[in-house]
Design an enzyme around this catalytic site. Structure first.
Site, PDB file in Angstrom:
ATOM      1  NE  ARG A  67      -3.485   2.530   2.362  1.00 17.67           N
ATOM      2  CZ  ARG A  67      -4.438   2.845   3.210  1.00 17.67           C
ATOM      3  NH1 ARG A  67      -4.871   1.943   4.066  1.00 17.67           N
ATOM      4  NH2 ARG A  67      -4.967   4.036   3.210  1.00 17.67           N
ATOM      5  NE  ARG A  70      -8.024   3.277   0.514  1.00 20.98           N
ATOM      6  CZ  ARG A  70      -8.110   4.009   1.619  1.00 20.98           C
ATOM      7  NH1 ARG A  70      -8.461   3.480   2.759  1.00 20.98           N
ATOM      8  NH2 ARG A  70      -7.886   5.293   1.562  1.00 20.98           N
ATOM      9  CG  ASP A  98      -8.402   1.115   5.171  1.00 26.18           C
ATOM     10  OD1 ASP A  98      -7.431   1.694   5.695  1.00 26.18           O
ATOM     11  OD2 ASP A  98      -9.585   1.423   5.398  1.00 26.18           O
ATOM     12  CG  ASP A 106      -9.785   1.686   9.004  1.00 29.19           C
ATOM     13  OD1 ASP A 106      -8.611   2.079   8.881  1.00 29.19           O
ATOM     14  OD2 ASP A 106     -10.687   1.964   8.198  1.00 29.19           O
TER      15      ASP A 106
HETATM   16  P1  ADP Z   1      -9.080   5.632   5.988  1.00 27.09           P
HETATM   17  O1  ADP Z   1      -9.681   6.691   6.864  1.00 27.09           O
HETATM   18  O2  ADP Z   1      -9.740   5.541   4.656  1.00 27.09           O
HETATM   19  O3  ADP Z   1      -8.930   4.320   6.666  1.00 27.09           O
HETATM   20  P2  ADP Z   1      -6.208   5.659   6.042  1.00 27.09           P
HETATM   21  O4  ADP Z   1      -6.191   4.180   6.165  1.00 27.09           O
HETATM   22  O5  ADP Z   1      -5.245   6.284   5.083  1.00 27.09           O
HETATM   23  O6  ADP Z   1      -7.635   6.184   5.645  1.00 27.09           O
HETATM   24  O7  ADP Z   1      -6.010   6.230   7.484  1.00 27.09           O
HETATM   25  C1  ADP Z   1      -5.562   7.508   7.709  1.00 27.09           C
HETATM   26  C2  ADP Z   1      -5.086   7.610   9.159  1.00 27.09           C
HETATM   27  O8  ADP Z   1      -6.189   7.422  10.032  1.00 27.09           O
HETATM   28  C3  ADP Z   1      -4.108   6.563   9.617  1.00 27.09           C
HETATM   29  O9  ADP Z   1      -2.806   6.927   9.322  1.00 27.09           O
HETATM   30  C4  ADP Z   1      -4.334   6.524  11.121  1.00 27.09           C
HETATM   31  O10 ADP Z   1      -3.331   7.215  11.822  1.00 27.09           O
HETATM   32  C5  ADP Z   1      -5.643   7.271  11.312  1.00 27.09           C
HETATM   33  N1  ADP Z   1      -6.620   6.627  12.178  1.00 27.09           N
HETATM   34  C6  ADP Z   1      -7.346   7.299  13.098  1.00 27.09           C
HETATM   35  N2  ADP Z   1      -8.165   6.470  13.760  1.00 27.09           N
HETATM   36  C7  ADP Z   1      -7.963   5.231  13.244  1.00 27.09           C
HETATM   37  C8  ADP Z   1      -8.515   3.955  13.540  1.00 27.09           C
HETATM   38  N3  ADP Z   1      -9.451   3.784  14.491  1.00 27.09           N
HETATM   39  N4  ADP Z   1      -8.073   2.899  12.826  1.00 27.09           N
HETATM   40  C9  ADP Z   1      -7.129   3.066  11.863  1.00 27.09           C
HETATM   41  N5  ADP Z   1      -6.558   4.245  11.547  1.00 27.09           N
HETATM   42  C10 ADP Z   1      -6.970   5.325  12.235  1.00 27.09           C
HETATM   43 MG    MG Z   2      -7.461   3.051   7.360  1.00 29.18          MG
END
Ligand code: ADP
Ligand code: MG
Length: 172
Positions: free
Chosen positions: A84, A93, A96, A98
């Site tokens: 990624r 991507r 991803d 989260d």
């Molecule tokens: P998306 O919001 O689409 O998942 P990204 O994966 O690029 O976008 O994430 C952007 C940033 O969001 C990450 O670098 C991370 O620091 C932040 N972030 C904030 N809260 C969370 C969470 N609960 N889980 C994952 N990433 C998070």
């Molecule tokens: Mg993310």
């Protein structure tokens, strides 16, 4: 218990999900995986048509001894190993990962917000949570104290034209 949301919309999407789940095993015990759903990409007006690639989405849950930020760093390492690279916030991507919810954790810092701020607005994230942890008690905001299953019922979240069950499963 932590519930993670996984999504992929580039390349061999199922293989990306499978590789990520395998890479999570060392830090998450008792892993359970949801169904694999397919959803249309969420894009802002004017986004390049080439970004309109459907996602595979799923959730996993399990127990971890990692602190939230350490878990996030682990997830980012898995994302970069999958190739990624940054294509902007709406860009496609390979994977991803989260953190959707984590026990009773409620935190909002620059790099990490838990529960994930978009979880309750995203059917593709919320519905898989029911597969893995229907009784998880949501710890924050107006839905505080409610089971994930009851939140999904209240919000009428369901499969539909833009959210389909693929019938695929990731083996854990
Ligand atoms: P998306 O919001 O689409 O998942 P990204 O994966 O690029 O976008 O994430 C952007 C940033 O969001 C990450 O670098 C991370 O620091 C932040 N972030 C904030 N809260 C969370 C969470 N609960 N889980 C994952 N990433 C998070
Ligand atoms: Mg993310």
């Amino acid at each position: 218990m932590v519930i993670l949301g996984l999504g992929s919309n580039i390349g061999d999407r199922l293989a990306h999900l499978e590789a990520a789940v395998r890479a999570l095993a060392p830090v998450m015990r008792g892993l359970r995986a949801s169904r694999v759903l397919e959803s249309r990409a969420v894009l802002p007006a004017g986004a390049p048509p080439a970004w309109d690639l459907p996602y595979l989405n799923m959730a996993v849950c399990g127990d971890t001894t990692l602190a939230p930020l350490d878990l996030l760093n682990w997830l980012k390492a898995i994302e970069s190993r999958a190739g990624r690279v940054s294509r902007g916030i709406w860009g496609p991507r390979e994977i991803d990962l989260d953190i959707l919810v984590m026990d009773e954790v409620v935190m909002a810092s620059a790099g990490l917000t838990i529960p994930h701020p978009e979880l309750l607005n995203r059917d593709f994230a919320l519905l898989p949570c029911v597969d893995v942890a229907p009784d998880f008690i949501y710890p924050h905001g107006v839905y505080k104290g409610k089971r994930v299953l009851d939140i999904v019922r209240e919000k009428n979240v369901a499969l539909g034209e833009h959210l389909k069950d693929t019938g695929m499963r990731v083996h854990v």
